[in-house]
Write an enzyme that holds these catalytic residues in place. Structure first.
Site, PDB file in Angstrom:
ATOM      1  N   LEU A   1       0.825  -1.204   0.000  1.00  0.00           N
ATOM      2  CA  LEU A   1       0.000   0.000   0.000  1.00  0.00           C
ATOM      3  C   LEU A   1       0.864   1.262   0.000  1.00  0.00           C
ATOM      4  O   LEU A   1       0.371   2.354  -0.246  1.00  0.00           O
ATOM      5  CB  LEU A   1      -0.917  -0.002   1.228  1.00  0.00           C
ATOM      6  CG  LEU A   1      -2.149   0.909   1.183  1.00  0.00           C
ATOM      7  CD1 LEU A   1      -3.082   0.498   0.053  1.00  0.00           C
ATOM      8  CD2 LEU A   1      -2.891   0.867   2.514  1.00  0.00           C
ATOM      9  N   SER A   2       2.145   1.093   0.262  1.00  0.00           N
ATOM     10  CA  SER A   2       3.077   2.215   0.356  1.00  0.00           C
ATOM     11  C   SER A   2       3.903   2.338  -0.919  1.00  0.00           C
ATOM     12  O   SER A   2       4.720   1.466  -1.220  1.00  0.00           O
ATOM     13  CB  SER A   2       4.017   2.008   1.552  1.00  0.00           C
ATOM     14  OG  SER A   2       5.174   2.808   1.451  1.00  0.00           O
ATOM     15  N   PRO A   3       3.745   3.442  -1.689  1.00  0.00           N
ATOM     16  CA  PRO A   3       4.559   3.607  -2.896  1.00  0.00           C
ATOM     17  C   PRO A   3       6.040   3.789  -2.576  1.00  0.00           C
ATOM     18  O   PRO A   3       6.904   3.353  -3.334  1.00  0.00           O
ATOM     19  CB  PRO A   3       3.965   4.863  -3.554  1.00  0.00           C
ATOM     20  CG  PRO A   3       3.321   5.617  -2.439  1.00  0.00           C
ATOM     21  CD  PRO A   3       2.814   4.573  -1.491  1.00  0.00           C
TER      22      PRO A   3
END
EC number: 2.5.1.18
Length: 226
Positions: free
Chosen positions: A15-17
């Site tokens: 979910l974290s770029p």
């Protein structure tokens, strides 16, 4: 015989770029530096709750900055990041719980495929604006990574088992014990010292700690393959 590889742990959530950026750079260097890279699927929601942190996207000025920052970093690091059209719905409504549980099962049963499956999930959400929450989406990512349909289905059926839930919880708690307040977190174990580095922009510092050479986000050995 040379010195033994130093252990690096990468705690990440798809979910974290920024986790994707750190992931790709470390994967490029894992066979260049004398390190053993351990991928640790983690739940970012659990870290935010435990630390009392707030996602930067909840603040309008930070949200605007992050959008531009991720775009520019994607170009610089040669990672094909494109933010989802409905960023807030994807990040704050859909989340990544099932996806991270699935990666936890992959790590338990097929660790050799963890890198590829993780990358496929990032590609879905952060490059092609596709779903990573529905069973068929997760199966598609696993199959694109080289897993058979039967293997992927078997693993997906285990995401709600106590073993998998507890493993993801334990990994998230381990990151918190190192001092994590967000993701990605890289933990370097060097002799008797342990260093926790937050974010995707600490690679030069990591190289310094390791005593290794930093050759930019895309080292020559990788450039030759691109």
């Amino acid at each position: 015989m040379g010195p033994l590889p130093r252990t690096l742990e990468l705690f990440y959530d798809v979910l974290s770029p920024y986790s994707w950026l750190a992931f790709e750079v470390l994967c490029r260097y894992k066979n260049i530096w004398n390190v053993s890279l351990q991928l640790r699927p983690t739940l970012i929601a659990g870290i935010m709750k435990d630390s009392g942190n707030r996602p930067p996207a909840l603040l309008p000025r930070k949200a605007l900055y992050v959008k531009n920052d991720v775009r520019l970093l994607g170009q610089h690091l040669q990672v094909p990041i494109h933010l989802p059209k409905d960023f807030f719905f994807v990040v704050f409504e859909k989340g990544s719980l099932t996806a991270m549980r699935f990666l936890t099962v992959v790590k338990l049963e097929h660790p050799e495929l963890l890198e590829k499956v993780s990358r496929e999930l990032w590609m879905r959400i952060w490059s092609r604006d596709e779903d990573i929450t529905e069973p068929q989406s997760i199966l598609a990512a696993a199959e694109n990574a080289g897993m058979s349909t039967g293997q992927a289905q078997e693993l997906l059926e285990r995401v709600s088992t106590p073993q998998v839930k507890n493993q993801l919880k334990e990994t998230t708690e381990a990151a918190c014990k190192y001092g994590a307040f967000g993701l990605p977190v890289t933990v370097a174990h060097l002799d008797d010292e342990t260093y926790m580095l937050f974010g995707s922009d600490r690679m030069e510092l990591l190289a310094h700690l390791l005593g290794e050479k930093w050759m930019g986000p895309v080292p020559p050995a990788v450039t030759a393959r691109l």
